[in-house]
Design an enzyme around this catalytic site. Structure first.
Site, PDB file in Angstrom:
ATOM      1  N   LYS A  36      40.682  54.317  44.359  1.00  0.00           N
ATOM      2  CA  LYS A  36      40.102  55.078  43.507  1.00  0.00           C
ATOM      3  C   LYS A  36      38.880  53.606  43.717  1.00  0.00           C
ATOM      4  CE  LYS A  36      39.541  53.116  39.306  1.00  0.00           C
ATOM      5  NZ  LYS A  36      38.670  53.173  38.842  1.00  0.00           N
ATOM      6  N   ASN A  37      38.461  52.676  43.623  1.00  0.00           N
ATOM      7  CA  ASN A  37      37.716  52.562  43.807  1.00  0.00           C
ATOM      8  C   ASN A  37      36.023  52.230  45.117  1.00  0.00           C
ATOM      9  OD1 ASN A  37      37.522  51.575  41.268  1.00  0.00           O
ATOM     10  ND2 ASN A  37      38.458  49.260  41.682  1.00  0.00           N
ATOM     11  N   ARG A 106      32.430  55.396  34.314  1.00  0.00           N
ATOM     12  CA  ARG A 106      31.144  53.457  34.617  1.00  0.00           C
ATOM     13  C   ARG A 106      30.744  53.611  35.746  1.00  0.00           C
ATOM     14  NH1 ARG A 106      29.202  49.597  31.538  1.00  0.00           N
ATOM     15  NH2 ARG A 106      30.039  50.963  30.076  1.00  0.00           N
ATOM     16  N   CYS A 130      32.447  48.896  27.445  1.00  0.00           N
ATOM     17  CA  CYS A 130      33.700  49.348  27.541  1.00  0.00           C
ATOM     18  C   CYS A 130      34.509  48.621  26.783  1.00  0.00           C
ATOM     19  CB  CYS A 130      33.796  49.853  28.968  1.00  0.00           C
ATOM     20  SG  CYS A 130      33.987  48.654  29.514  1.00  0.00           S
ATOM     21  N   ARG A 135      29.304  45.420  30.425  1.00  0.00           N
ATOM     22  CA  ARG A 135      29.554  45.603  32.255  1.00  0.00           C
ATOM     23  C   ARG A 135      27.983  45.319  32.735  1.00  0.00           C
ATOM     24  NH1 ARG A 135      34.026  48.045  33.601  1.00  0.00           N
ATOM     25  NH2 ARG A 135      33.850  47.896  35.434  1.00  0.00           N
ATOM     26  N   PRO A 136      27.562  44.569  32.511  1.00  0.00           N
ATOM     27  CA  PRO A 136      26.331  44.105  33.268  1.00  0.00           C
ATOM     28  C   PRO A 136      25.339  44.728  35.185  1.00  0.00           C
ATOM     29  CG  PRO A 136      27.181  42.821  33.343  1.00  0.00           C
ATOM     30  CD  PRO A 136      27.997  43.570  32.758  1.00  0.00           C
ATOM     31  N   ILE A 137      24.726  45.721  35.102  1.00  0.00           N
ATOM     32  CA  ILE A 137      23.673  45.814  35.977  1.00  0.00           C
ATOM     33  C   ILE A 137      23.384  45.264  37.101  1.00  0.00           C
ATOM     34  CG2 ILE A 137      25.434  48.317  36.029  1.00  0.00           C
ATOM     35  CD1 ILE A 137      22.631  49.192  35.544  1.00  0.00           C
ATOM     36  N   ASP A 138      22.644  43.914  36.814  1.00  0.00           N
ATOM     37  CA  ASP A 138      21.277  43.767  36.532  1.00  0.00           C
ATOM     38  C   ASP A 138      21.296  43.669  37.512  1.00  0.00           C
ATOM     39  OD1 ASP A 138      22.974  41.464  35.816  1.00  0.00           O
ATOM     40  OD2 ASP A 138      22.383  40.165  36.263  1.00  0.00           O
ATOM     41  N   GLN A 139      22.365  42.635  38.268  1.00  0.00           N
ATOM     42  CA  GLN A 139      22.852  42.677  40.652  1.00  0.00           C
ATOM     43  C   GLN A 139      21.791  44.196  41.320  1.00  0.00           C
ATOM     44  OE1 GLN A 139      22.181  39.556  41.261  1.00  0.00           O
ATOM     45  NE2 GLN A 139      21.608  39.033  38.839  1.00  0.00           N
ATOM     46  N   ASP A 319      41.809  43.170  38.404  1.00  0.00           N
ATOM     47  CA  ASP A 319      42.472  44.488  37.812  1.00  0.00           C
ATOM     48  C   ASP A 319      43.983  44.359  38.042  1.00  0.00           C
ATOM     49  OD1 ASP A 319      40.412  46.498  38.469  1.00  0.00           O
ATOM     50  OD2 ASP A 319      40.190  45.131  39.887  1.00  0.00           O
ATOM     51  N   ILE A 341      36.224  36.731  35.415  1.00  0.00           N
ATOM     52  CA  ILE A 341      36.244  38.596  35.823  1.00  0.00           C
ATOM     53  C   ILE A 341      35.053  39.273  34.340  1.00  0.00           C
ATOM     54  CG2 ILE A 341      35.391  40.084  38.281  1.00  0.00           C
ATOM     55  CD1 ILE A 341      36.063  37.885  39.082  1.00  0.00           C
ATOM     56  N   ARG A 411      43.166  58.293  35.095  1.00  0.00           N
ATOM     57  CA  ARG A 411      41.876  57.534  35.762  1.00  0.00           C
ATOM     58  C   ARG A 411      41.767  57.124  37.151  1.00  0.00           C
ATOM     59  NH1 ARG A 411      37.732  55.022  35.546  1.00  0.00           N
ATOM     60  NH2 ARG A 411      38.357  53.107  34.218  1.00  0.00           N
TER      61      ARG A 411
HETATM   62  N1  EPU Z   1      28.269  41.338  37.085  1.00  0.00           N
HETATM   63  C1  EPU Z   1      26.516  41.545  36.696  1.00  0.00           C
HETATM   64  N2  EPU Z   1      25.737  42.386  36.873  1.00  0.00           N
HETATM   65  C2  EPU Z   1      25.682  42.730  37.652  1.00  0.00           C
HETATM   66  C3  EPU Z   1      27.218  42.984  38.276  1.00  0.00           C
HETATM   67  C4  EPU Z   1      27.928  42.917  37.724  1.00  0.00           C
HETATM   68  O1  EPU Z   1      26.570  40.181  35.621  1.00  0.00           O
HETATM   69  O2  EPU Z   1      24.562  43.568  37.596  1.00  0.00           O
HETATM   70  C5  EPU Z   1      29.354  41.028  36.332  1.00  0.00           C
HETATM   71  C6  EPU Z   1      30.542  41.161  35.532  1.00  0.00           C
HETATM   72  O3  EPU Z   1      30.178  41.353  34.217  1.00  0.00           O
HETATM   73  C7  EPU Z   1      31.015  40.635  36.217  1.00  0.00           C
HETATM   74  C8  EPU Z   1      31.764  40.453  37.555  1.00  0.00           C
HETATM   75  O4  EPU Z   1      30.497  40.664  37.995  1.00  0.00           O
HETATM   76  O5  EPU Z   1      31.958  40.010  35.626  1.00  0.00           O
HETATM   77  C9  EPU Z   1      32.257  41.283  38.403  1.00  0.00           C
HETATM   78  O6  EPU Z   1      31.657  42.764  38.613  1.00  0.00           O
HETATM   79  P1  EPU Z   1      31.220  43.465  39.889  1.00  0.00           P
HETATM   80  O7  EPU Z   1      30.200  44.101  39.842  1.00  0.00           O
HETATM   81  O8  EPU Z   1      32.094  42.656  41.096  1.00  0.00           O
HETATM   82  O9  EPU Z   1      32.480  44.912  39.297  1.00  0.00           O
HETATM   83  P2  EPU Z   1      32.574  46.319  39.350  1.00  0.00           P
HETATM   84  O10 EPU Z   1      31.558  46.867  40.645  1.00  0.00           O
HETATM   85  O11 EPU Z   1      31.675  47.059  37.827  1.00  0.00           O
HETATM   86  C10 EPU Z   1      34.568  46.704  40.364  1.00  0.00           C
HETATM   87  C11 EPU Z   1      35.676  47.778  39.956  1.00  0.00           C
HETATM   88  C12 EPU Z   1      36.442  47.444  39.139  1.00  0.00           C
HETATM   89  C13 EPU Z   1      36.971  45.993  38.742  1.00  0.00           C
HETATM   90  C14 EPU Z   1      35.835  45.020  39.558  1.00  0.00           C
HETATM   91  C15 EPU Z   1      36.487  43.962  40.132  1.00  0.00           C
HETATM   92  C16 EPU Z   1      34.925  50.189  41.094  1.00  0.00           C
HETATM   93  C17 EPU Z   1      34.555  51.644  40.732  1.00  0.00           C
HETATM   94  N3  EPU Z   1      35.428  48.936  39.070  1.00  0.00           N
HETATM   95  O12 EPU Z   1      33.401  46.933  39.415  1.00  0.00           O
HETATM   96  O13 EPU Z   1      37.430  47.899  38.489  1.00  0.00           O
HETATM   97  O14 EPU Z   1      37.584  45.226  37.546  1.00  0.00           O
HETATM   98  O15 EPU Z   1      34.726  46.305  40.509  1.00  0.00           O
HETATM   99  O16 EPU Z   1      36.015  43.213  40.966  1.00  0.00           O
HETATM  100  O17 EPU Z   1      35.089  50.182  41.664  1.00  0.00           O
HETATM  101  C18 EPU Z   1      39.206  49.644  37.399  1.00  0.00           C
HETATM  102  O18 EPU Z   1      39.168  49.483  38.946  1.00  0.00           O
HETATM  103  O19 EPU Z   1      40.123  49.011  36.273  1.00  0.00           O
HETATM  104  C19 EPU Z   1      38.314  48.887  37.203  1.00  0.00           C
HETATM  105  C20 EPU Z   1      37.570  48.414  36.193  1.00  0.00           C
END
Ligand code: EPU
Length: 444
Positions: A36-37, A106, A130, A135-139, A319, A341, A411
């Site tokens: 999925k991811n 998301r 959620c 779930r920040p996206i600042d990076q 996960d 995480i 999902r």
């Molecule tokens: N984070 C930040 N800033 C950012 C991005 C992330 O602070 O800009 C933090 C997050 O809050 C978190 C950590 O960094 O604490 C890791 O987040 P990451 O960006 O790696 O997660 P993601 O890409 O949003 C993906 C999976 C998630 C899975 C995480 C594991 C997808 C679509 N989602 O999320 O999957 O839990 O990686 O790291 O690939 C699921 O499958 O149920 C699911 C939620």
């Protein structure tokens, strides 16, 4: 093959619940679907090509159908037969997507990187908070800005615009799967070289880099913490086969450890689930590794306790933390599960307690005392992996467990009922009663 809108049907909000009669031992072979991811990144990546991209072995899950519909919305010619998705992106336009479907998903953040990379502009609505906490996206944003984009947030939609994207050196302050992939998507057609430092190393990142490379991109180092991308002018169509879903495989391994007599998990890359394999062995489960299969044999013996801490890959995945917590309720002694995480990913604990589990949450840790024999109850899935944890709990419990909120499960797990029935799980769907529909409406 059929083409067009009719093929990409989305499911309505599920008006069904899952019922599981627990206590039966499981035997047989279970097939793992595509990841999925990876899928949620590979599909937007197709936007970057100028001719047809086919992605094979996709899981038939609602996230895939939703993203396919979004590609149609921006002018893509899309068809999906339940496994292979074919996208002709040549007539796509840079249509703004501030509202609607995009907010249901998301991972729609990958549309930002892909549309920015192709059109130099994008407007993407983002879902609110959620159940995993913020779930920040600042990076992601920091990366796009470094490549030359101007970004604003207006009423819950992100507006991105660049005159030109130029390669840059980007150091991620947080190791993020999403930011690493999104920056790759935006950088493959940028001018010059982009270097992502402190990149995430998850197998899904390698899968996305493999697709982009087949499209003509120049990427080195995916799967390590430094990724180098040399921008190219154009990307072309290709065929790509997705990697197996390591989280689905892990979920089935945990289920087999809980209730299996002899369960063969087929279509898995064993290296992707090494951290779980190690934990299961520590608990006394027999795990045999074959080429692309894993056999779990587990007699009616008691499991040993085990502590687990989630970490970025190759550490124990966040996960799998929720399904693993369910397994620990059957192990002797006190186990501690720490999620580093997503520290708020404990919505399943209340539901497990309804089923008689002895678990408490302290900060970002769950403390589980076992063994307890779970009792069937009516429970609600609040997110995808919480749902998986409850399905496993249902198979372990005495009596018939009812799970509502199953659209969360659908999902991410394709054909879950049929797959589990193949192992001997007594699981079926029933229509939701009026009061249960109301409960879900209030919860949403
Ligand atoms: N984070 C930040 N800033 C950012 C991005 C992330 O602070 O800009 C933090 C997050 O809050 C978190 C950590 O960094 O604490 C890791 O987040 P990451 O960006 O790696 O997660 P993601 O890409 O949003 C993906 C999976 C998630 C899975 C995480 C594991 C997808 C679509 N989602 O999320 O999957 O839990 O990686 O790291 O690939 C699921 O499958 O149920 C699911 C939620």
């Amino acid at each position: 093959m059929n083409k067009g809108r009719a093929v990409v049907m989305e499911k309505e909000l599920t008006m069904e619940k899952l019922l599981i009669e627990g206590g039966h031992r499981l035997k047989g072979t279970i097939q793992v679907s595509g990841a999925k991811n990876s899928a949620v990144a590979l599909i937007p990546a197709a936007i970057l090509a100028d001719s047809t991209v086919s992605i094979e072995q996709l899981p038939d899950i609602s996230d895939v159908r939703l993203l396919s519909a979004l590609l149609e919305e921006i002018g893509g010619d899309v068809s999906f037969d339940g496994s292979t998705l074919t996208v002709d992106p040549s007539r796509m336009i840079s249509m703004p997507l501030p509202n609607g479907r995009v907010k249901k998903l998301r991972a729609s953040y990958y549309l930002m990187g892909a549309m920015l990379g192709r059109f130099k502009k994008a407007v993407i609505g983002l879902p609110g908070g959620c159940n995993l906490g913020p779930r920040p996206i600042d990076q992601h944003i920091k990366g796009f800005e470094a490549l030359g984009a101007r970004i604003t947030n207006e009423q819950g939609a992100i507006y991105l615009r660049a005159d030109e994207l130029r390669g840059a050196k980007i150091y991620l302050d947080v190791v993020s799967v999403g930011a690493t992939i999104n920056i790759m998507l935006a950088a493959v057609k940028a001018k010059g070289q982009t270097i992502i430092e402190n990149a995430a190393k998850e197998p899904e990142i390698i899968d996305v880099a493999t697709l982009l490379t087949s499209m003509g991109a120049k990427i080195k180092g995916a799967g390590t913490d430094i990724i180098r991308i040399d921008g190219v002018e154009t990307l072309h169509g290709c065929r790509h086969s997705i990697i197996p879903d390591r989280i689905e495989a892990g979920t089935f391994m945990i289920l087999a450890a809980a209730m299996g007599e002899q369960v063969l998990i087929d279509n898995v890359i064993p290296q992707h689930v090494e951290s779980l394999t190690a934990k299961l062995r520590e608990m006394g489960v027999q795990v045999d590794i074959l080429d692309d299969q894993i056999m779990i044999s587990q007699g009616p013996k008691e499991l040993k306790r085990s502590d687990v801490k989630t970490l970025v890959y190759p550490g124990f995945p966040t996960d799998l933390q929720q399904p693993f917590t369910t397994l620990l309720t059957g192990a002797r002694g006190t186990s501690i599960v720490t999620d580093t995480i997503y520290g708020a990913r404990f919505k399943h604990i209340d539901e497990l307690r309804r089923m008689g589990a002895e678990v408490k949450v302290e900060g970002s840790a769950a403390i589980v005392t076992g063994p307890t024999r779970l009792q069937a109850a009516k429970v609600r899935a609040t997110d995808l992996r919480a749902g998986a944890a409850l399905v496993i709990a249902g198979t372990m419990a005495d009596g018939i467990t009812e799970i509502i909120g199953i659209e969360h499960i659908e999902r991410g797990y394709s054909k879950i009922v049929e797959k589990l029935q193949g192992l001997g799980v007594k699981i079926w769907r029933e229509a939701l009663e009026e009061s249960e529909q109301e409960e879900l409406r209030v919860a949403d």
